[in-house]
Motif scaffolding. Structure first.
Motif, PDB file in Angstrom:
ATOM      1  N   PRO A 166      10.660   6.783   1.810  1.00 17.21           N
ATOM      2  CA  PRO A 166      11.215   6.510   0.476  1.00 17.21           C
ATOM      3  C   PRO A 166      11.383   5.019   0.248  1.00 17.21           C
ATOM      4  CG  PRO A 166      12.920   7.350   1.957  1.00 17.21           C
ATOM      5  CD  PRO A 166      11.623   7.435   2.682  1.00 17.21           C
ATOM      6  N   ILE A 167      11.170   4.587  -0.989  1.00 15.47           N
ATOM      7  CA  ILE A 167      11.301   3.157  -1.303  1.00 15.47           C
ATOM      8  C   ILE A 167      12.733   2.928  -1.776  1.00 15.47           C
ATOM      9  CG2 ILE A 167      10.264   1.206  -2.544  1.00 15.47           C
ATOM     10  CD1 ILE A 167       8.221   2.762  -0.824  1.00 15.47           C
ATOM     11  N   ASP A 168      13.558   2.501  -0.842  1.00 22.21           N
ATOM     12  CA  ASP A 168      14.967   2.266  -1.167  1.00 22.21           C
ATOM     13  C   ASP A 168      15.476   1.059  -0.356  1.00 22.21           C
ATOM     14  OD1 ASP A 168      14.928   3.235   1.334  1.00 22.21           O
ATOM     15  OD2 ASP A 168      16.004   5.110   0.912  1.00 22.21           O
ATOM     16  N   GLY A 169      16.792   0.936  -0.281  1.00 24.46           N
ATOM     17  CA  GLY A 169      17.372  -0.187   0.453  1.00 24.46           C
ATOM     18  C   GLY A 169      16.917  -0.227   1.903  1.00 24.46           C
ATOM     19  N   PHE A 207       9.240  -5.664  -7.372  1.00 30.75           N
ATOM     20  CA  PHE A 207       8.857  -5.543  -8.790  1.00 30.75           C
ATOM     21  C   PHE A 207       7.618  -4.647  -8.966  1.00 30.75           C
ATOM     22  CE2 PHE A 207      11.469  -9.452  -9.127  1.00 30.75           C
ATOM     23  CZ  PHE A 207      12.417  -8.936 -10.003  1.00 30.75           C
ATOM     24  N   PHE A 208       6.778  -4.623  -7.933  1.00 32.37           N
ATOM     25  CA  PHE A 208       5.626  -3.716  -7.959  1.00 32.37           C
ATOM     26  C   PHE A 208       6.137  -2.268  -7.998  1.00 32.37           C
ATOM     27  CE2 PHE A 208       2.056  -1.757  -5.312  1.00 32.37           C
ATOM     28  CZ  PHE A 208       1.231  -1.597  -6.399  1.00 32.37           C
ATOM     29  N   GLN A 209       7.107  -1.980  -7.114  1.00 30.34           N
ATOM     30  CA  GLN A 209       7.712  -0.644  -7.068  1.00 30.34           C
ATOM     31  C   GLN A 209       8.393  -0.329  -8.418  1.00 30.34           C
ATOM     32  OE1 GLN A 209       8.080   2.075  -5.423  1.00 30.34           O
ATOM     33  NE2 GLN A 209      10.034   2.900  -6.142  1.00 30.34           N
ATOM     34  N   ALA A 210       9.124  -1.342  -8.942  1.00 28.55           N
ATOM     35  CA  ALA A 210       9.839  -1.129 -10.207  1.00 28.55           C
ATOM     36  C   ALA A 210       8.853  -0.832 -11.338  1.00 28.55           C
ATOM     37  CB  ALA A 210      10.674  -2.361 -10.540  1.00 28.55           C
ATOM     38  N   ILE A 249       0.847  -1.206   0.000  1.00 26.02           N
ATOM     39  CA  ILE A 249       0.000   0.000   0.000  1.00 26.02           C
ATOM     40  C   ILE A 249       0.882   1.256   0.000  1.00 26.02           C
ATOM     41  CG2 ILE A 249      -1.662   1.325   1.396  1.00 26.02           C
ATOM     42  CD1 ILE A 249      -2.850  -1.436   2.227  1.00 26.02           C
ATOM     43  N   LEU A 250       1.945   1.222   0.808  1.00 27.86           N
ATOM     44  CA  LEU A 250       2.862   2.371   0.874  1.00 27.86           C
ATOM     45  C   LEU A 250       3.477   2.641  -0.498  1.00 27.86           C
ATOM     46  CD1 LEU A 250       4.694   1.801   4.282  1.00 27.86           C
ATOM     47  CD2 LEU A 250       3.149   3.678   3.691  1.00 27.86           C
ATOM     48  N   VAL A 251       3.881   1.550  -1.180  1.00 26.97           N
ATOM     49  CA  VAL A 251       4.475   1.688  -2.517  1.00 26.97           C
ATOM     50  C   VAL A 251       3.444   2.289  -3.479  1.00 26.97           C
ATOM     51  CG1 VAL A 251       5.341   0.375  -4.519  1.00 26.97           C
ATOM     52  CG2 VAL A 251       6.155  -0.160  -2.204  1.00 26.97           C
ATOM     53  N   TYR A 252       2.226   1.819  -3.372  1.00 28.53           N
ATOM     54  CA  TYR A 252       1.166   2.287  -4.263  1.00 28.53           C
ATOM     55  C   TYR A 252       0.900   3.780  -4.037  1.00 28.53           C
ATOM     56  CZ  TYR A 252      -3.474   2.813  -6.297  1.00 28.53           C
ATOM     57  OH  TYR A 252      -4.547   3.239  -7.026  1.00 28.53           O
ATOM     58  N   LEU A 253       0.819   4.145  -2.741  1.00 30.78           N
ATOM     59  CA  LEU A 253       0.536   5.549  -2.414  1.00 30.78           C
ATOM     60  C   LEU A 253       1.627   6.472  -2.928  1.00 30.78           C
ATOM     61  CD1 LEU A 253      -0.922   5.342   1.216  1.00 30.78           C
ATOM     62  CD2 LEU A 253      -2.133   5.868  -0.898  1.00 30.78           C
ATOM     63  N   THR A 277      11.954   2.187 -15.338  1.00 36.06           N
ATOM     64  CA  THR A 277      13.228   1.471 -15.497  1.00 36.06           C
ATOM     65  C   THR A 277      14.397   2.214 -14.853  1.00 36.06           C
ATOM     66  OG1 THR A 277      13.334   2.479 -17.664  1.00 36.06           O
ATOM     67  CG2 THR A 277      12.677   0.158 -17.595  1.00 36.06           C
ATOM     68  N   GLY A 278      14.306   3.525 -14.751  1.00 33.64           N
ATOM     69  CA  GLY A 278      15.382   4.298 -14.119  1.00 33.64           C
ATOM     70  C   GLY A 278      15.613   3.841 -12.685  1.00 33.64           C
ATOM     71  N   TRP A 279      14.512   3.717 -11.941  1.00 34.42           N
ATOM     72  CA  TRP A 279      14.613   3.263 -10.545  1.00 34.42           C
ATOM     73  C   TRP A 279      15.158   1.834 -10.502  1.00 34.42           C
ATOM     74  CZ3 TRP A 279      12.872  -0.711  -7.517  1.00 34.42           C
ATOM     75  CH2 TRP A 279      13.001  -0.548  -6.132  1.00 34.42           C
ATOM     76  N   LEU A 280      14.638   1.012 -11.408  1.00 35.50           N
ATOM     77  CA  LEU A 280      15.071  -0.398 -11.424  1.00 35.50           C
ATOM     78  C   LEU A 280      16.566  -0.481 -11.726  1.00 35.50           C
ATOM     79  CD1 LEU A 280      14.261  -3.398 -11.316  1.00 35.50           C
ATOM     80  CD2 LEU A 280      13.787  -3.297 -13.753  1.00 35.50           C
TER      81      LEU A 280
END
Lengths: 319, 309
Positions: B78-81, B154-157, B55-59, B162-165
């Motif tokens: 932030p969606i990171d490591g 992969f949902f986040q990607a 949900i956090l990734v989606y938001l 592709t830049g983030w991936l």
């Protein structure tokens, strides 16, 4: 023809203690009895054949397959019924036997079918959906037999299968073993301390004592051998002189009690010779029985020979 | 052949492959495990956090949803490591609780009923038996660790592009490795306990004890000696360092302690000690040592016969 079990200088040691000492021999019977007093090495031999222990020296072959080099093949050909209670808890018997069948390599659907068959075969058909821990001792033994035969092995190893069974269940177990033996589709290795069980089921025996082979003989051939065993019960007269005279006739004899003796008649001797000698020494022959060499005799003889051999080796060691 | 035919006969069909035979143990064990409502309930609870993470990734990528919910986008994590390391820490804890419920009876039940000779008299080695039991734990824990972790990645990607991936592809490997190390360690410890303790409740207690008692000891050592090396006795703290290393977030400097000490000559003296975490290699060494001890215990205990000394 491939031997059922072939022992080649098989030795097993636990630490510095020798358990099996250079066993050699071929066993070919349809049902082979494994006998010996406690601590003789019976269970170690079975465990080694199953690959649980590694031989220290030598090897063995089961139905032509080496027990160490070809262990998986050997295990797929063997069904094993251990001596102690062995089952998987909280599992119905049908589920348990099916699992064992699948582990032996039978695909799931066939495994279920064969589990039903095996349980009906041993007489647990009506109780097959009950959990194994709720079974009586006799039923648990039968469940163990079912799991040992479910995959149709070529050799079934039974370790004390009648232990703790009541007479009807024991006789059911014995009759199942004989049925399998007579069917000819599997060979049996039966380890038991009950000579009666072995005598009823086996046609060949291997007697172990202190990790050595004390006797290995074919019971059928022993029974067929043209040797006359006679048991005599006598009264009065000079018994020792009578026995000595029998010995002079060339007969082997043994004084088994105060009034009893056993002897093996030679081809050249007749019963009338015995009566003549009895008359000469004033001995009354009260009873004369023809007696075959029973398994008990073979076993006791093997134990005596084992003791004598041990004493000889001790004396040699001492010198 | 009829189902109820009462004859003894050999099986004449095609036997299963070695792999299929090996999978029999996990298949049967998994079926038994999910008969327990407690395990099933706990298993479902394990998916709560992955759902929150998704949900956090989606938001983070849905401006309309953020506007409707009236959330400041900068407040969202932030969606990171770091995000995925937190995910691992939470799911790792759930994986541990699941192991406490699932693993204890796996070997102990066979040992207490002397079933091992039955397994091992079949074409199945001791190693295959242990691997089979370990596969059960690995399968259950995979479903709550790296599988949802990679799905979220992969949902986040897919949402970030592709830049983030391209910048963060290594996170996928880290998620898998971090989960794999934890799963293997948990499986080995749980199986070793199961092979030693025959009672389920005691085995579960021992499993909890192995993680919590050294944790408390580690804190005592750290506070007494003003160090962070005490963490090496705590598997949980050690695993946290391993995870931090795998997500490139490991920092040996974990703060400092300041205080005064009374000295008879100089009177009061100030001190400032910088606390250093044990090096990363030490954390890996502890994990490897724990694993090797478990393998040794298993090799001693999983036998078809009982060794009496």
């Amino acid at each position: 023809m491939t031997s059922v079990i072939e022992l080649k200088d098989l030795s097993v040691m636990f630490g510095k203690r020798s358990i099996l000492n250079s066993l050699n021999g071929e066993l070919n019977g349809r049902a082979i009895g494994l006998l010996g007093p406690n601590g003789a090495g019976k269970t170690t031999l079975i465990n080694t054949l199953l690959g649980f222990h590694r031989p220290t020296r030598g090897t063995a072959r089961i139905l032509g397959h080496d027990i160490t080099a070809d262990a998986n093949r050997v295990r797929s050909l063997v069904g094993y019924m251990p001596e102690s209670d062995s089952f998987i808890a909280k599992t119905s018997c049908i589920h348990f036997v099916r699992l064992m069948a699948e582990l032996s390599g039978i695909p799931g659907r066939h495994a279920l079918e064969r589990a039903h068959e095996a349980l009906f075969y041993v007489g647990l058909g009506e109780a097959r959906y009950r959990q194994v821990e709720t079974y009586s001792l006799g039923m648990k033994q039968l469940a163990k037999l079912a799991q040992a035969i479910v995959h149709g092995p070529k050799l079934i190893i039974l370790d004390e299968p009648t232990n703790g069974l009541d007479p009807p269940t024991r006789s059911r177990m014995i009759s199942l073993i004989r049925q399998i033996r007579d069917g000819g589709k599997a060979r049996i290795l039966l380890s038991s301390h009950l000579l009666r069980d072995v005598e009823e089921c086996c046609d060949e025996i291997l007697v172990l004592k202190d990790g050595n082979i004390a006797a290995n003989c074919n019971l059928e051939e022993e029974r067929k051998a043209n040797r006359k065993f006679i048991e005599l019960e006598t009264r009065g007269g000079d018994r020792s002189a009578f026995a000595h005279s029998i010995g002079e006739l060339g007969c082997e004899y043994a004084l088994t009690g105060e009034r009893r003796m056993k002897l093996i008649m030679q081809e050249s001797t007749e019963i009338s010779d015995l009566y003549r000698l009895a008359l000469r020494h004033g001995v009354q022959v009260r009873r004369l029985n023809y007696k075959r060499d029973s398994l008990e005799d073979i076993f006791l003889k093997a134990m005596e020979n084992g003791n004598a051999a041990a004493e000889r080796s001790e004396n040699n060691g001492g010198l | 052949m009829a189902v109820y035919e009462q004859l003894y006969g050999a099986y004449e069909g095609v036997p299963q492959s070695a792999l299929s035979r090996f999978l029999v143990i996990p298949r049967y064990a998994l079926r038994d495990i999910f008969k327990s409502k407690l395990v099933t309930g706990m298993f479902l609870v394990c998916f709560v956090y992955p759902l929150i993470a998704a949900i956090l990734v989606y938001l983070r990528h849905n401006v309309n949803a953020v506007a409707i919910l009236q959330i400041d986008i900068l407040e969202l994590i932030p969606i990171d490591g770091s995000f995925f390391r937190t995910f691992m820490q939470i799911q790792g804890a759930f994986a541990f609780l699941l192991t406490v419920l699932v693993a204890p009876p796996l070997i102990s039940r066979d040992l207490s009923n002397n079933a091992l000779p039955l397994y091992l008299s079949r074409p199945l080695s001791r190693t295959e038996y242990v691997l089979g039991k370990g596969t059960v734990i690995a399968a259950v824990l995979s479903l709550v660790t790296w599988i949802p972790g990679l799905l979220i990645f992969f949902f986040q990607a897919s949402l970030a592009g592709t830049g983030w991936l391209w910048r963060n592809y290594w996170i996928a490997g880290s998620i898998f490795l971090a989960s794999a190390v934890w799963i293997v360690l948990l499986a080995l410890i749980a199986l070793a306990i199961s092979a030693v303790v025959r009672w389920r409740v005691v085995a579960s207690g021992a499993m909890l004890g192995i993680f919590f008692v050294p944790g408390a000891m580690a804190e005592i050592i750290n506070n007494l000696f003003l160090t962070r090396y005490g963490s090496l006795v705590s598997l949980w703290a050690t695993m946290n360092n391993v995870w931090a290393g795998l997500f490139f977030l490991f920092d040996r400097n974990s703060g400092s302690v300041q205080g005064t000490v009374t000295n008879p000559i100089y009177d009061k003296q100030l001190f400032n000690i910088i606390l250093l975490e044990p090096p990363l290699w030490a954390a890996w060494a502890v994990v490897a040592a724990a694993g090797l001890i478990c393998v040794w215990i298993l090799s001693r205990r999983v036998r078809a016969y009982e060794v009496i000394k």
